[in-house]
Write a protein that holds these residues in place. Structure first.
Motif, short mmCIF file in Angstrom:
data_model
loop_
_atom_site.label_atom_id
_atom_site.label_comp_id
_atom_site.label_asym_id
_atom_site.label_seq_id
_atom_site.Cartn_x
_atom_site.Cartn_y
_atom_site.Cartn_z
N THR A 283 -2.80 6.97 -8.42
CA THR A 283 -2.15 8.28 -8.42
C THR A 283 -1.40 8.51 -7.11
O THR A 283 -0.26 9.01 -7.10
N TRP A 284 -2.02 8.14 -5.99
CA TRP A 284 -1.39 8.30 -4.67
C TRP A 284 -0.10 7.49 -4.59
O TRP A 284 0.92 7.98 -4.12
N CYS A 285 -0.14 6.26 -5.05
CA CYS A 285 1.06 5.41 -5.02
C CYS A 285 2.14 5.97 -5.94
O CYS A 285 3.32 6.03 -5.57
N GLY A 286 1.75 6.39 -7.14
CA GLY A 286 2.73 6.91 -8.08
C GLY A 286 3.42 8.16 -7.59
O GLY A 286 4.63 8.35 -7.79
N ALA A 287 2.67 9.04 -6.91
CA ALA A 287 3.26 10.28 -6.39
C ALA A 287 4.29 10.01 -5.31
O ALA A 287 5.14 10.87 -5.04
N ARG A 288 4.25 8.83 -4.71
CA ARG A 288 5.19 8.47 -3.63
C ARG A 288 6.23 7.46 -4.09
O ARG A 288 6.95 6.88 -3.27
N GLY A 289 6.30 7.25 -5.38
CA GLY A 289 7.27 6.31 -5.92
C GLY A 289 6.96 4.86 -5.62
O GLY A 289 7.84 4.00 -5.76
N ARG A 290 5.74 4.56 -5.25
CA ARG A 290 5.37 3.20 -4.89
C ARG A 290 4.74 2.52 -6.11
O ARG A 290 3.56 2.17 -6.15
N HIS A 291 5.59 2.32 -7.10
CA HIS A 291 5.09 1.84 -8.39
C HIS A 291 4.67 0.37 -8.32
O HIS A 291 3.76 -0.04 -9.06
N ARG A 292 5.30 -0.41 -7.48
CA ARG A 292 4.88 -1.80 -7.33
C ARG A 292 3.46 -1.88 -6.78
O ARG A 292 2.65 -2.67 -7.26
N GLU A 293 3.18 -1.04 -5.78
CA GLU A 293 1.83 -1.02 -5.22
C GLU A 293 0.80 -0.52 -6.24
O GLU A 293 -0.33 -1.00 -6.28
N ALA A 294 1.21 0.46 -7.06
CA ALA A 294 0.31 0.97 -8.10
C ALA A 294 -0.07 -0.14 -9.07
O ALA A 294 -1.25 -0.30 -9.44
N ALA A 295 0.93 -0.93 -9.48
CA ALA A 295 0.66 -2.05 -10.39
C ALA A 295 -0.18 -3.12 -9.71
O ALA A 295 -1.04 -3.75 -10.33
N HIS A 296 0.07 -3.32 -8.42
CA HIS A 296 -0.71 -4.29 -7.65
C HIS A 296 -2.19 -3.88 -7.61
O HIS A 296 -3.09 -4.72 -7.76
N ARG B 143 -17.34 3.73 -1.42
CA ARG B 143 -16.78 3.64 -0.07
C ARG B 143 -16.45 2.18 0.28
O ARG B 143 -15.40 1.88 0.84
N LEU B 144 -17.36 1.28 -0.05
CA LEU B 144 -17.19 -0.12 0.33
C LEU B 144 -16.10 -0.81 -0.48
O LEU B 144 -15.55 -1.83 -0.04
N LEU B 145 -15.78 -0.28 -1.65
CA LEU B 145 -14.72 -0.86 -2.47
C LEU B 145 -13.36 -0.20 -2.22
O LEU B 145 -12.32 -0.87 -2.31
N SER B 146 -13.36 1.09 -1.90
CA SER B 146 -12.10 1.81 -1.71
C SER B 146 -11.30 1.26 -0.53
O SER B 146 -10.09 1.04 -0.62
N VAL B 147 -11.98 1.04 0.59
CA VAL B 147 -11.29 0.61 1.81
C VAL B 147 -10.57 -0.72 1.62
O VAL B 147 -9.37 -0.83 1.88
N PRO B 148 -11.26 -1.78 1.16
CA PRO B 148 -10.54 -3.05 1.02
C PRO B 148 -9.51 -3.05 -0.10
O PRO B 148 -8.48 -3.73 0.00
N LEU B 149 -9.75 -2.30 -1.18
CA LEU B 149 -8.76 -2.23 -2.25
C LEU B 149 -7.46 -1.64 -1.74
O LEU B 149 -6.37 -2.21 -1.94
N ALA B 150 -7.54 -0.50 -1.07
CA ALA B 150 -6.33 0.13 -0.55
C ALA B 150 -5.67 -0.72 0.52
O ALA B 150 -4.44 -0.82 0.60
N SER B 151 -6.48 -1.34 1.37
CA SER B 151 -5.92 -2.18 2.42
C SER B 151 -5.17 -3.37 1.83
O SER B 151 -4.07 -3.73 2.29
N ALA B 152 -5.74 -4.00 0.82
CA ALA B 152 -5.08 -5.13 0.18
C ALA B 152 -3.73 -4.72 -0.40
O ALA B 152 -2.72 -5.41 -0.23
N VAL B 153 -3.72 -3.58 -1.06
CA VAL B 153 -2.51 -3.12 -1.74
C VAL B 153 -1.45 -2.63 -0.76
O VAL B 153 -0.26 -2.93 -0.91
#
Length: 232
Positions: free
Chosen positions: A166-179, A66-76
């Motif tokens: 997976t969430w980014c890839g399903a939405r075509g957000r490949h730059r964010e996925a790589a980030h 939980r503590l790692l998911s929130v900041p990782l997604a927010s950063a990306v």
């Protein structure tokens, strides 16, 4: 700071941000010994195990995720990392995501688009500001190997990365996925997570850890997908 886009990835990537004056009365506690003891007891009951080491391991892995998911997604997704270590974060040891974490009036750390700089912010605030003390508290409550807990944190990070990628890839957000991969890979070089496992990113991210979370000892449990025991 708004975390609505982060929450859209899923409940594990969300936290409560309402300024609830009665939060303490409702079961929210600082991330300390009282909360850890209650959480370990809750996990032991839910898993129907009398092995406190197993319960402590799974409890720590859950909150680490939980503590790692929130900041990782927010950063990306937003370009900024929430400050989870400013002393206002509260944990409800009996609740589940997204209602287990409460951060009234969330504030962001200085924005940066560089994965390494974002990883450094997450390392300072979450790895060393929150998880390292939680490891010490967990080991006070129940003797658990520090190597196991470090592996749990790394495994949680890899799991968060997989879902976000997976969430980014399903939405075509490949730059964010790589980030996301770049931030996670940088985090795994931190001394707290270094040498805990191997991250592979030739497609969907996968991780193989060098320790075991003990879930196989749960009645009806088995081996996790990244377990070191799978290769033996």
């Amino acid at each position: 700071m708004r975390l609505s886009e982060t929450a859209s990835v899923g409940p594990f990537f969300a936290l409560r941000t309402d300024d609830d004056a009665g939060a303490d009365a409702q079961g929210f506690l600082p991330l300390g010994e009282e909360a850890v003891r209650l959480r370990v007891a809750t996990v032991a009951e839910r898993l129907r195990t009398a092995d406190r080491r197993v319960a402590a391991s799974i409890a720590f892995q859950g909150v680490a995720g939980r503590l790692l998911s929130v900041p990782l997604a927010s950063a990306v997704l937003t370009g900024s990392v929430p400050d989870l270590a400013d002393g206002r974060l509260r944990w409800h040891p009996g609740a589940t995501a997204p209602d287990d974490l409460l951060l009234p009036r969330p504030a962001a750390l200085p924005p940066t688009a560089e994965p390494a700089e974002q990883a450094a912010q997450i390392a300072a605030t979450v790895l060393h500001g929150l998880l390292a003390p939680l490891m010490d508290v967990t080991r006070t409550v129940t003797p658990v190997s520090p190597r196991l807990l470090r592996g749990n944190a790394a495994s949680s990070l890899a799991g968060s990365l997989r879902v976000l990628h997976t969430w980014c890839g399903a939405r075509g957000r490949h730059r964010e996925a790589a980030h996301a991969v770049a931030v996670a890979r940088s985090l795994l070089t931190d001394p707290l997570l270094h040498d805990t496992g191997t991250l592979r990113t030739g497609g969907a991210p996968s991780f193989t850890r060098r320790s075991c979370c003990l879930y196989y000892r749960v009645p009806g449990g088995g081996l996790c997908g990244d377990c070191v025991l799978r290769g033996r």
